[in-house]
Design an enzyme around this catalytic site. Structure first.
Site, PDB file in Angstrom:
ATOM      1  N   GLU A 197     -83.678 -37.780 -49.785  1.00 37.78           N
ATOM      2  CA  GLU A 197     -83.582 -39.216 -49.506  1.00 37.78           C
ATOM      3  C   GLU A 197     -83.187 -40.041 -50.734  1.00 37.78           C
ATOM      4  OE1 GLU A 197     -86.910 -40.706 -47.287  1.00 37.78           O
ATOM      5  OE2 GLU A 197     -86.461 -39.381 -45.607  1.00 37.78           O
ATOM      6  N   GLU A 208     -86.101 -33.861 -41.306  1.00 42.17           N
ATOM      7  CA  GLU A 208     -87.370 -34.542 -41.049  1.00 42.17           C
ATOM      8  C   GLU A 208     -87.258 -35.416 -39.805  1.00 42.17           C
ATOM      9  OE1 GLU A 208     -89.201 -36.827 -44.156  1.00 42.17           O
ATOM     10  OE2 GLU A 208     -88.574 -35.396 -45.691  1.00 42.17           O
TER      11      GLU A 208
HETATM   12  N1  LIG Z   1     -92.796 -42.551 -44.390  1.00 42.38           N
HETATM   13  N2  LIG Z   1     -92.758 -41.530 -44.110  1.00 42.38           N
HETATM   14  C1  LIG Z   1     -92.741 -40.201 -43.678  1.00 42.38           C
HETATM   15  C2  LIG Z   1     -91.773 -39.335 -44.542  1.00 42.38           C
HETATM   16  C3  LIG Z   1     -92.296 -39.138 -45.965  1.00 42.38           C
HETATM   17  O1  LIG Z   1     -93.631 -38.654 -45.959  1.00 42.38           O
HETATM   18  C4  LIG Z   1     -91.367 -38.112 -46.622  1.00 42.38           C
HETATM   19  O2  LIG Z   1     -91.847 -37.727 -47.906  1.00 42.38           O
HETATM   20  C5  LIG Z   1     -89.975 -38.712 -46.806  1.00 42.38           C
HETATM   21  O3  LIG Z   1     -89.061 -37.662 -47.068  1.00 42.38           O
HETATM   22  C6  LIG Z   1     -89.520 -39.546 -45.595  1.00 42.38           C
HETATM   23  O4  LIG Z   1     -90.068 -40.804 -45.491  1.00 42.38           O
HETATM   24  C7  LIG Z   1     -90.396 -39.934 -44.568  1.00 42.38           C
END
Ligand SMILES: N#[N+]C[C@@H]1[C@@H](O)[C@H](O)[C@@H](O)[C@@H]2O[C@H]12
Length: 441
Positions: free
Chosen positions: A168, A352
Site C-alpha cells: 500500500e 487483502e
Molecule cells: N484498516 N485496515 C485493515 C488493513 C490493515 O490492517 C492492513 O495492514 C493494510 O494493509 C490495509 O489497510 C488495510
C-alpha cells in the site's frame, strides 16, 4: 456459510489469509531494532487507547499455532511480511542472525504445512534508524531498501512463492506524510509529494536489484477505493475524480504507464522532487503479478476552503463495518476489471479484503461480506480479469494501526489477555469452502 463452491474458482485459484509483521509479531527482542511504529505508538495521542505492537498477537512465539490455523482452515497460502528492523536492526549494515533464524523457521513451517509463502518486504515498519536519516523523504531509501531486498532474497528467495516489494504505497506516502494518521505522522504536502514518488522509485529500484539476483514472481501490493462524487454537481464530480487520482491513478499510472496523473501533479505543484521524470522507467519496471487490496468505497465533495486537494469526504448511506467503511462489493469487481482493461494483463491477486466487526466469535456479517466480495472476484474473472488468488484480511485479530486493538478484522478471535485463538464463524465458512468439512479444532 458461503454461497460459492471451491470449484467455482478453478483448481489453480489460490486462497489465503494475510497478516503483517508489526500487527501480529510482538517479539521486541532477540536483536530486533526499533521501528517507526514503535516510536509513533509510544507517542501519546497517535494510537487509540495508547495501544502498541509491543506484544500484539505474540506471533513471534506462537507462529506454529497460527500456521496450524491456516493449514486446518484449508488455505493454500499465507501472506506475511518481513520486519525490516528484525532482519537489519539499523536498516542498513549488519543483519541480525536471530531475525534470519525466525523467518527461516517461519517459512519452513509454512512449507511443511503445504502453505505457499506470499511475502511482503515492507508493511510499514521502517527501521527508526532510517527515519533518523530522513526515512521515505530521503531519496537514498531506494538504495537502502534494495540492499534489504537483496538480503531477503539471498536468504529466503528460493522458498518464496511470490514477493511483493511494498504494501500500500498510498498509505506509506499520503496517509503517513500528508494526513499524518500513520507513522511517521507528517502533515506536509512537500513531504507527501516526495514520498509519493520515492516510494515508487524505491519499489522499482528493488525490482531491478532483485532481477539482477535472478529473483522471480515479483510484484507490489496497492490499495484501491471506489472513489465517487458525493453529488452530481460538477464540483463534486471533479472532487471524486481527483480522489480517484490521489488514491488509485497515481499508482496505476506510475507503475503501468510510467507517468503520474496531471490532475494530482497539479495539486502537488512545486513540491515534487526535481527531475522525477528521469526515474519513471525505474518506477514502471515490469512485474510478474499485481496485488490489489480492496475494502470499500468513498464519497467526495468539493471543498473550496482547501488550497491544495480541495475536497472532503462525505459519509455514505450504505451499511458500514465496525470501522465505519461502507460495504460495497461492486467496487472490487470494478477495480479488478478496470485494472485488467486499462492497465495490465498481469496475474492479479486480491491480496487483502475483509471487514472490521465488533468483538465476538460469531460474525455473520463478515461471512456475508466475504461471500459478496468473493462473488465480485468471480464476476471480474468472468469479465476477463486474470484473478489468480484471494487473501482474506486478516487471519487474526491484530494491532489495527492508529485504531489499536479496538478494530478486529480477524477470521480468528484473539484474547489479548491470554493470547487464546478462537476461530470465528467466518473462519469456518472458509474451512467449509476449502475443505468441505467444518471440523472444529
Ligand atoms: N484498516 N485496515 C485493515 C488493513 C490493515 O490492517 C492492513 O495492514 C493494510 O494493509 C490495509 O489497510 C488495510
Amino acid at each position: 456459510m458461503f454461497t460459492h463452491k471451491r470449484a467455482d474458482f478453478g483448481q489453480d485459484f489460490i486462497f489465503g489469509a494475510a497478516t503483517a509483521s508489526y500487527q501480529i509479531e510482538g517479539g521486541q527482542t532477540d536483536g530486533r531494532g526499533s521501528s517507526i511504529w514503535d516510536t509513533f505508538s509510544a507517542t501519546p495521542g497517535n494510537v487509540r487507547d495508547g495501544d502498541t505492537g509491543r506484544v500484539a498477537c505474540d506471533h513471534y512465539n506462537r507462529w506454529p499455532e497460527d500456521l496450524d490455523l491456516l493449514a486446518d482452515g484449508g488455505f493454500d497460502a499465507y501472506r506475511f511480511s518481513f520486519a525490516w528492523p528484525r532482519l537489519i536492526p539499523e536498516g542498513t549494515g549488519a543483519a541480525n542472525p536471530k531475525g534470519i533464524d525466525f523467518y527461516d523457521r517461519l517459512i519452513d513451517g509454512m512449507l511443511e504445512r503445504g502453505l505457499k509463502p506470499f511475502a511482503t518486504l515492507y508493511h510499514w515498519d521502517l527501521p527508526s534508524a532510517l527515519q533518523d536519516r530522513g526515512g521515505w523523504m530521503n531519496r537514498d531509501i531506494a538504495a537502502w531498501f534494495a540492499d534489504y531486498a537483496v538480503l531477503v532474497n539471498s536468504r529466503f528467495g528460493d522458498r518464496l512463492a511470490a514477493t511483493a516489494t511494498i504494501n500500500e504505497p498510498w498509505c506509506v506516502a499520503y496517509l503517513s506524510h500528508m494526513l499524518g494518521i500513520h507513522a511517521p505522522g507528517y502533515r506536509d504536502i512537500r513531504a507527501a509529494a516526495r514520498v509519493s514518488h520515492n516510494v515508487l522509485l524505491t519499489h522499482g529500484t528493488a525490482i531491478a536489484a532483485l532481477r539482477a539476483e535472478g529473483a522471480k514472481n515479483l510484484g507490489i501490493v496497492c490499495n484501491f477505493e471506489s472513489a465517487q462524487p458525493a453529488s452530481d454537481s460538477p464540483e463534486d464530480r471533479e472532487a471524486g475524480r481527483l480522489w480517484d487520482g490521489v488514491f488509485n491513478r497515481w499508482y496505476l499510472d506510475g507503475l503501468f504507464k510510467g507517468r503520474y496523473p496531471d490532475d494530482v501533479l497539479a495539486q502537488f505543484g512545486p513540491h515534487m522532487p526535481q527531475a522525477y521524470t528521469d526515474d519513471m522507467a525505474v518506477v514502471s519496471a515490469p512485474l510478474d503479478w499485481f496485488g490489489i487490496n480492496y475494502y470499500s468505497r468513498s464519497l467526495w465533495a468539493h471543498d473550496p476552503r482547501r488550497s491544495a486537494f480541495p475536497l472532503r469526504q462525505v459519509e455514505g448511506p450504505l451499511e458500514k463495518t465496525a470501522i465505519g467503511w461502507e460495504i460495497y462489493p461492486q467496487g472490487l469487481e470494478d477495480i479488478l476489471t478496470r485494472i485488467s482493461d486499462d492497465y495490465t494483463k498481469l496475474p492479479l491477486y486480491v491480496t487483502e479484503n475483509g471487514m472490521a466487526e465488533v468483538e465476538g466469535t460469531d460474525d455473520p456479517r463478515r461471512v456475508a461480506y466475504y461471500d459478496a466480495h468473493l462473488g465480485s472476484v468471480l464476476a471480474a474473472r468472468q469479465r476477463g480479469a486474470d484473478v489468480r488468488g484471494y487473501f482474506g484480511w486478516s487471519l487474526l485479530d491484530n494491532f489495527e494501526w492508529a485504531e489499536g486493538y479496538d478494530k478486529r478484522f480477524g477470521l480468528v478471535h484473539v484474547d489479548y489477555q491470554t493470547q487464546k485463538r478462537t476461530p470465528k464463524t467466518s473462519y469456518r465458512a472458509f474451512q467449509t469452502l476449502l475443505t468441505g468439512a467444518n471440523n472444529p479444532r
